[in-house]
Structure formats: structure tokens, C-alpha cells
Design a protein around this motif. Sequence first.
Motif, mmCIF file in Angstrom:
data_model
loop_
_atom_site.group_PDB
_atom_site.id
_atom_site.type_symbol
_atom_site.label_atom_id
_atom_site.label_comp_id
_atom_site.label_asym_id
_atom_site.label_seq_id
_atom_site.Cartn_x
_atom_site.Cartn_y
_atom_site.Cartn_z
ATOM 1 N N ASP A 6 1.416 -0.368 -7.732
ATOM 2 C CA ASP A 6 0.477 0.805 -8.570
ATOM 3 C C ASP A 6 1.114 1.713 -8.715
ATOM 4 N N THR B 279 0.508 -1.667 0.913
ATOM 5 C CA THR B 279 -0.652 -0.632 0.839
ATOM 6 C C THR B 279 -0.045 0.786 1.123
ATOM 7 N N GLN C 144 1.508 -3.365 -3.153
ATOM 8 C CA GLN C 144 0.177 -4.099 -3.252
ATOM 9 C C GLN C 144 0.573 -5.519 -2.957
ATOM 10 N N GLN D 152 2.501 2.514 -4.979
ATOM 11 C CA GLN D 152 1.930 1.864 -4.026
ATOM 12 C C GLN D 152 2.266 0.181 -3.726
#
Length: 439
Positions: free
Chosen positions: A193, A261, A216, A214
Motif C-alpha cells: 500500500d 503490516t 500487505q 506498507q
Amino acid sequence: MSLSITNSGLPPSTTTSTTSIDPTKNVEPLAVRVMRLSKPALYQNIPVYGEEESSSSVDAFLTGQSHDMAIGDDHSVLSHLLVLPYSFGNVFLGEIFSAIVALHNQSDQILHDVILKTDIQTATQRITLNVTDQIDSNKLELAPDQSISRVLQHEVKELGNHSLVCTVTCTDQNGEKHNLKKVFKLPVGKPIDLKTRFILGATHDEYYIVADIQNQTPTILNMTTVDLEPSLAYTVTNMSNLHHENSENSLCEPWRFIRPTETTTYMFYLKPRKEATFEEIHSTPTLGKLDIVWMSGFGERGRLQTNQLPKPTPSIATTNLGYLPDLRIFCMRGLGQCQVEESQKFSIRILNCTQRPMDLSLSFDNIFSKREQFLWIGIISKQLGRLEAHHTYDIDIELVPLTCGLKRIGGLKLTDLSMRHTYDFDDFHHLFVLPKIVH
């Protein structure tokens, strides 16, 4: 009907999902099984660096001596521990989806003219998949309890739900034609992301671009390349790599490990090229695009390129009669910091964005300067004269900050005497004021 999903790639162990047959209904002569190719998976962890008996902790950290028992080689996220394939069902954008489609004759007769067609249905298009083992399907026959399989590959280029559509036709010994269609759902997600932010630089047309990435996916990603390809009018400096550009230390590698994450931030500094003209800079609506390359634990490469990043909206003044931009003001020269009670000079450029000439007058808003606690000196007001359409006017101004802190520089008023309109510019520069050093 469902499809078991694992990570695609190298020599296959397979995870299987089959079509179910209801014994209370007519049994189809053919059964369709879809197996996605998977591979062995190793335990992943980020290397932990420690000191040896013969070296200090600082030397161990700089030389990258890893003492994690689960880690194989230094700087590798892979250990020697084999684990089961992770997270069945995940398909990510940019990867190669590989699967085996198997047909099994579950009837008691020979089936003739067996034809298999496979397609990927996305939200925008339907893509026909070619099998890697090409044969003349029209001459294919299946004896009772015989099976055949085909390997399919598809590069995932779209997000959202995908469907693997398998259509089979065949003819039995009595000449009766049978049709079978099976649909397998493949939800496709984003591996990373990306969020971008823009910060204006201390001088005109300088920008900082901050990219937050990020992870994911369920595994650790190695970010091998995160670069900004600038527009032709700009040059770029990767602020994230400044600490290791001239270093050969093992920890100063350009990649970074990102856990699931976890978010990592990258920063880029852009400024105009020295040879770029004023017209070239302001006719360029974009700053550049990000190029991101990563690898998973087994070296599977992924890549994402963004669209061209637009420039932030500049300071624009409008008339009292509408919302069309009339004047733009740019700080062409000026420092970003100074000491308190130290005079600072700025060079500003005024651009007439209208289709008509303007007769301009310059003045300052004392209320704004009093609120920000600085004092304008030198030119207090001036008749700038006639400014033609799409032309610029440069002027030097000077101020003295009275207190410490971050100051917003503004409070300029430009009045078009011919149209009797006043344009206010309340924030065109920032100045960080430091305490005066006493020797």
C-alpha cells in the motif's frame, strides 16, 4: 466451488481443490480438478546482529555479523527451517499465477473429442489462457478412469475478484454431447500500500516527496529499489540513501526488510535543473513517478510503477468576482532560517496569469506581520507599473524577525489599479528563526 491458493513459483508440491459430485444427481462423465502450483517454504526472520568476543558491539553492527540461530547466511531472511506453505487463497497483483487443470473420466465408457478451454475473467476483460502442452484437443480420447492435465500461467495485472473459467466438451460412445463449466474464484489483493505526501521546499519550485510503503503480504519483503524518476525539468536526491551512498558497510545496503503490516518511509528531494528555463519549469504539471521493486523470501520479483505525480497546488490569488487564477507569486531567493533580529532579503516573482495587462501596486498588511511578529523594512509600498499578460515582475523585499520560531512569511497586497481589485498573499514562504548566539 473453491480453489486452494498458495504461493506460485518453483518445483511443485501441489495444493488441490476438486469439484464435488452429488450422488443424488446425474454424475457428469468428466471431473475437473484445479491445483495451484506451490513450493516449499522456509521460515523467515530479519537478521539480528550482535558482537563477537573479539570485537566491540559497534564493530559487529557495522560489519553485519549475524548470530541468529534460525538464519542461514548473513543478510538473508531465510532460515534452514522448512514450514508448510503459508496462507492458502492469496493472489497478489504483479505475480505469475500458475495452476494445473486436470480432467478425469469418471464414467464407464470412452469419451471422444474432449476439448478444454480456460479463461480468466476480470472486471474489465476476459483473457484466454494457453496451455503449455499444446496438442490437437479434437483428437483427444479418455478411457474410463483416465486423466489428463494441463499447466496454465497468467500474469496478474488487475486488482479485484478474478474467475478461472474451465469449459469442457466431450462426446460419449452413443454420440451424445456433454458440456461442463466450472468457475473458480481468485480474489486478487495489493502486495503493498503506497501513500505519498508533498512538502514545499524552502525556495521556489523545490519539493520533498514522502512515500509510505506498507507490506500487505503475509511474508517479509526485501525492498530492492525505491526510486523516483523525475520529470525533465527536475533533478532528484534520494534522502533515504544519503547515509550509505559512500559507504561499503554491510548494513548500508539500499534494500530494507519490511515485515507484514509494517510501514517504511522514503523521502525524495526535487529541485529544478540549472539549465531549465522558467517556462519549462512552469509548463511541467508533474514531478515524476515512483518505481518500486521488491523480492519475497524466495527471490520472487515484484514491481510497481505509479502514475506521474502532479505538482502541489501553488499559491493563487483570485479576484473578488470569481475563482479564476489572476496572479501567482513565487519566492525565487531567500534563506529558510536565520537568527532573531537579523534582517533577511527575499526575491519574489509576480506572474500575470490573465489575458489582459495589469497596473499593479505593492503594499503590506501590518496586521499579518504583527501576528507573525516580524517587521517589513526597506520598501513599504511601491508602484510596480504595467505588467503584460503572462509576463513576470521581480522585486526584492526585506524583513526583520522579532521573535524565535517558525514564521509564515506573507501579508503582501497587490492591487490592480485599472480594475480596482486587491490580491492578498498570506503564505508564500516559511522562515525558521533561531535565538541569537552570544559569544
